[in-house]
Design an enzyme around this catalytic site. Structure first.
Site, PDB file in Angstrom:
ATOM      1  N   GLU A 117       0.830  -1.212   0.000  1.00 58.16           N
ATOM      2  CA  GLU A 117       0.000   0.000   0.000  1.00 58.16           C
ATOM      3  C   GLU A 117       0.863   1.259   0.000  1.00 58.16           C
ATOM      4  O   GLU A 117       0.489   2.272  -0.595  1.00 58.16           O
ATOM      5  CB  GLU A 117      -0.956  -0.031   1.190  1.00 58.16           C
ATOM      6  CG  GLU A 117      -2.042  -1.097   1.008  1.00 58.16           C
ATOM      7  CD  GLU A 117      -2.926  -1.265   2.232  1.00 58.16           C
ATOM      8  OE1 GLU A 117      -4.133  -0.963   2.142  1.00 58.16           O
ATOM      9  OE2 GLU A 117      -2.415  -1.714   3.285  1.00 58.16           O
ATOM     10  N   GLU A 137      -4.223  -9.387   3.798  1.00 59.61           N
ATOM     11  CA  GLU A 137      -4.849  -9.027   5.077  1.00 59.61           C
ATOM     12  C   GLU A 137      -6.066  -9.871   5.432  1.00 59.61           C
ATOM     13  O   GLU A 137      -6.329 -10.127   6.621  1.00 59.61           O
ATOM     14  CB  GLU A 137      -5.260  -7.537   5.071  1.00 59.61           C
ATOM     15  CG  GLU A 137      -4.122  -6.566   5.282  1.00 59.61           C
ATOM     16  CD  GLU A 137      -3.443  -6.144   4.003  1.00 59.61           C
ATOM     17  OE1 GLU A 137      -2.771  -5.113   4.000  1.00 59.61           O
ATOM     18  OE2 GLU A 137      -3.583  -6.867   2.978  1.00 59.61           O
TER      19      GLU A 137
END
Length: 696
Positions: A117, A137
């Site tokens: 990210e 995640e």
């Protein structure tokens, strides 16, 4: 592990590139110390005059393995959510992606979770071919939290992004290059050198300065995106029926696809970052059951919020209740509401002809016509009757809130809740705060906005606020072109071809002439010499035309048929041109389609510059969101300011300057735009504004 081995370093080379390195062996996990270090080093790099660009990398042979999951354990043990640092907005969006200096990610080994990210907040990604990239995640029971749900679909396309997230599937950097995620591949020995050169090329405008969150070219059409998301939901229910994080992840992805990548990362300094908790809003009173009031009430009712609808007489009240029932029925026909839900929604509605039912409401939204004395009287009355915690909101689209509330002693709970018509359909909610509006009132209205599935954008208090103020030259510019002899329907065709849902004249027909007439004097007072006075709408009304309301405007409106240009409007246009006396020698000016487009949109960009310069919006991207969701600015162009940056401040400034000399102050460039045009450091219109607001 000793805290001393967890650090972020920065080295500035003679080339002006700052090399920022994450060091937290073995995988450079994002410990809170690392997050704080990244914020500190990025802030320093932005401040330093000897830094032109930034390269972000990881120590050793790995970029970053993601967020330190030990922090989650501490949060669960203590219940202290403040242990979670603000990464998504403060670091990735504000400091990196919207920063005034470009960042390039130099990747090797792996970039996973929060590490990946971070790379997506950079303006380019250079990698070794075998590096592993992924967002795993969901296997931990959480969703990507640093903006990956928004940026990954914009970089690799929606189907691949969903596959990577829902299946926690890794790809190599080599595949990432094929899919457009990685900009260039190189050997480990060449990685930093290549990345430094790439960063300088961006800084010198020789390579594109790409902000992932603003891209829409990989998303496909809305119908295609919805089909992909619906298919993914079905699949997730089959393979992961007991894992709610999968559906939650898809919800967040869909939010960004529908409403723009910034929709899920709303942050308001002094409001969302001061440990306030939103209060529950159970009951809302709406004053005025017309088009706007009934639409606002509909939005609240379908979200299970009780509504008291106040009108001045039984006839108006009955009409308002019928309009709400019609709105709900329309939602049923569109398939977005069940009949049972419609009945439940109607059961939450109560009509009123006085204020007796206002004694226990949590919020009032005034939605009457734009008349200052009427609004002042209403606010004076409701202050005396409503409980002290009640938020007093106005749906005004133009009037200064300080004027509306000047007869009250409750300025701290007076706020603007500006919906866009039709209010139960249009996604934007402009939340207008004055200098006295409390943080609690703002936070509560943001929360209500999200509950009723709107995209809230917090703006400052001024005439027209952010959207209507920015776009007031849009209509005025189109009227000016008509006064020069340009055909009304040609203007609409040019603007529609650019990507707007309809041209300015059809929009005026649809919105109704009453709005234009109501704000005419308000704009003239507020904007002075840059206001362009036009009596075209007055002449239309005098000719018996009310736009779509009576089926006759610039276009003819017949039930079940598309609007058709009305040839008989020609005599009204001719009368307007005769009065305006703008055509040189009485002959039409020759303009290309590009001239028409620029003469309508460049004054809008110019006003957007003033809006940013006066800090009416928190960040430039707020104007992009608002222009797309409030005015229908073409989504694939990234929003008004984003588009203006692709055109370039020097070009826009030069054209406006030329027109100002020929036609007057309506086109005069703002000082903010002039500074952007003359800046040697950057041509980005948003750059200085975002730099200042991020430092505050």
């Amino acid at each position: 592990m000793a805290a001393g081995s967890i650090r972020v370093t920065m080295d500035v080379g003679a080339d002006g590139v700052a090399l920022i390195t994450i060091a937290n062996p073995p995988v450079n996990a994002l410990h809170p110390i690392i997050i704080a270090g990244l914020k500190d080093k990025y802030a320093e790099a932005m401040r330093r005059d000897d830094v032109k660009a930034i390269v972000l990398t990881g120590a050793g042979d790995k970029f970053c393995g993601g967020f330190d999951i030990n922090v989650f354990t501490k949060v669960h043990q203590t219940g202290d959510v403040s242990l979670m640092p603000d990464v998504s907005v403060e670091l990735v969006s504000n400091m990196m992606e919207e920063g005034k200096k470009p960042s390039v990610a130099a990747i090797q080994g792996l970039a996973l979770g929060g590490g990946l990210e971070l790379t997506m907040g950079c303006h380019a990604r250079i990698s070794t071919p075998e590096a592993q990239l992924g967002l795993p995640e969901l296997t931990l029971g959480i969703i990507p939290g640093f903006g990956g749900t928004q940026r990954l679909p914009r970089l690799v396309g929606l189907p691949k992004a969903i596959e990577m997230m829902l299946q926690s599937k890794f790809i190599t950097a080599k595949e990432g290059k094929e899919r457009g995620f990685i900009d260039a591949l190189c050997s480990p020995d060449e990685l930093i050198k290549t990345s430094r050169l790439w960063a300088l090329e961006i800084a010198n405008f020789r390579k594109p300065w790409m902000r992932s969150l603003g891209r829409t070219d990989r998303l496909g059409s809305l119908s295609e995106a919805r089909a992909v998301l619906n298919g993914a939901r079905v699949q997730a229910k089959k393979v992961a029926p007991n894992m709610p994080q999968h559906q939650a992840c898809l919800d967040v992805i869909e939010e960004g696809v529908l409403y723009g990548g910034h929709a899920g990362v709303l942050k308001v300094p002094g409001v969302t970052d001061v440990q306030l908790k939103p209060r529950q809003i159970r009951k809302v009173a709406v004053i005025g059951g017309g088009l706007m009031g009934s639409g606002i009430a509909t939005s609240l009712l379908v979200s299970n919020i009780s509504v008291v609808l106040k009108e001045v007489n039984p006839q108006f009240l009955q009409r308002g209740e019928k309009m709400i029932a019609g709105n709900l029925d329309g939602l049923v026909k569109r398939g977005s509401l069940t009949k049972d839900k419609m009945k439940k929604s109607m059961s939450l509605l109560k009509g009123a002809l006085d204020y007796s039912d206002f004694k226990d409401v949590d919020m009032v939204i005034e939605a009457v016509i734009e008349k200052i004395p009427l609004k002042q009287s209403i606010f004076s009355d409701i202050e005396k009757i409503c409980p002290e915690h009640c938020i007093l909101a106005s749906n005004t689209s133009t009037i200064d809130l300080n004027v509306i509330g000047e007869r009250t002693n409750s300025q701290d709970r007076i706020i603007g809740a500006h919906f866009f018509s039709p209010a139960h359909i249009m996604p934007l909610l402009e939340i207008v705060r004055t200098e006295k509006t409390s943080a609690q009132a703002i936070l509560d209205l943001i929360t209500v906005g999200k509950i009723i599935k709107k995209v809230p954008v917090v703006v400052g208090n001024c005439t027209g606020f952010a959207v209507n103020r920015t776009f007031f030259p849009y209509t005025q510019g189109s009227h000016f072109l008509v006064s020069l002899g340009i055909d009304v329907f040609r203007i609409d065709r040019v603007i529609s071809s650019f990507g707007m849902p309809m041209g300015p004249f059809q929009l005026q027909d649809v919105a109704g002439y009453g709005v234009a007439l109501a704000v005419k004097d308000i704009y003239a007072t507020a904007f002075g010499e840059r206001n362009l006075d036009s009596d075209l709408v007055d002449l239309m009304v005098k000719d018996g035309r009310q736009g779509k309301n009576n089926g006759k405007g610039y276009y003819i409106y017949e039930k079940g048929a598309k609007p058709k240009p009305d040839p008989s409007v020609k005599h009204v246009i001719e009368e307007y041109r005769k009065r305006a006396k703008k055509m040189p020698g009485g002959k039409p000016v020759a303009l290309t389609d590009q001239d028409i487009l620029e003469m309508i949109f460049f004054p809008v960009v110019n006003e957007a510059c003033r809006v940013m310069d006066e800090n009416v919006v928190i960040r430039a991207s707020d104007l992009d969101i608002a222009s797309v969701l409030g005015m229908g600015f073409p989504k694939y162009r990234g929003g008004l300011v984003f588009w203006a940056d692709t055109v370039g401040a020097p070009y826009i400034h030069s054209k406006l300057s030329k027109w100002a000399e020929t036609y007057g102050a309506f086109f005069k460039p703002s000082s903010y735009l002039e500074q952007r045009a003359k800046s040697e450091r950057t041509e980005h219109i948003a750059a200085r504004f975002d730099e200042v607001t991020h430092m505050n």
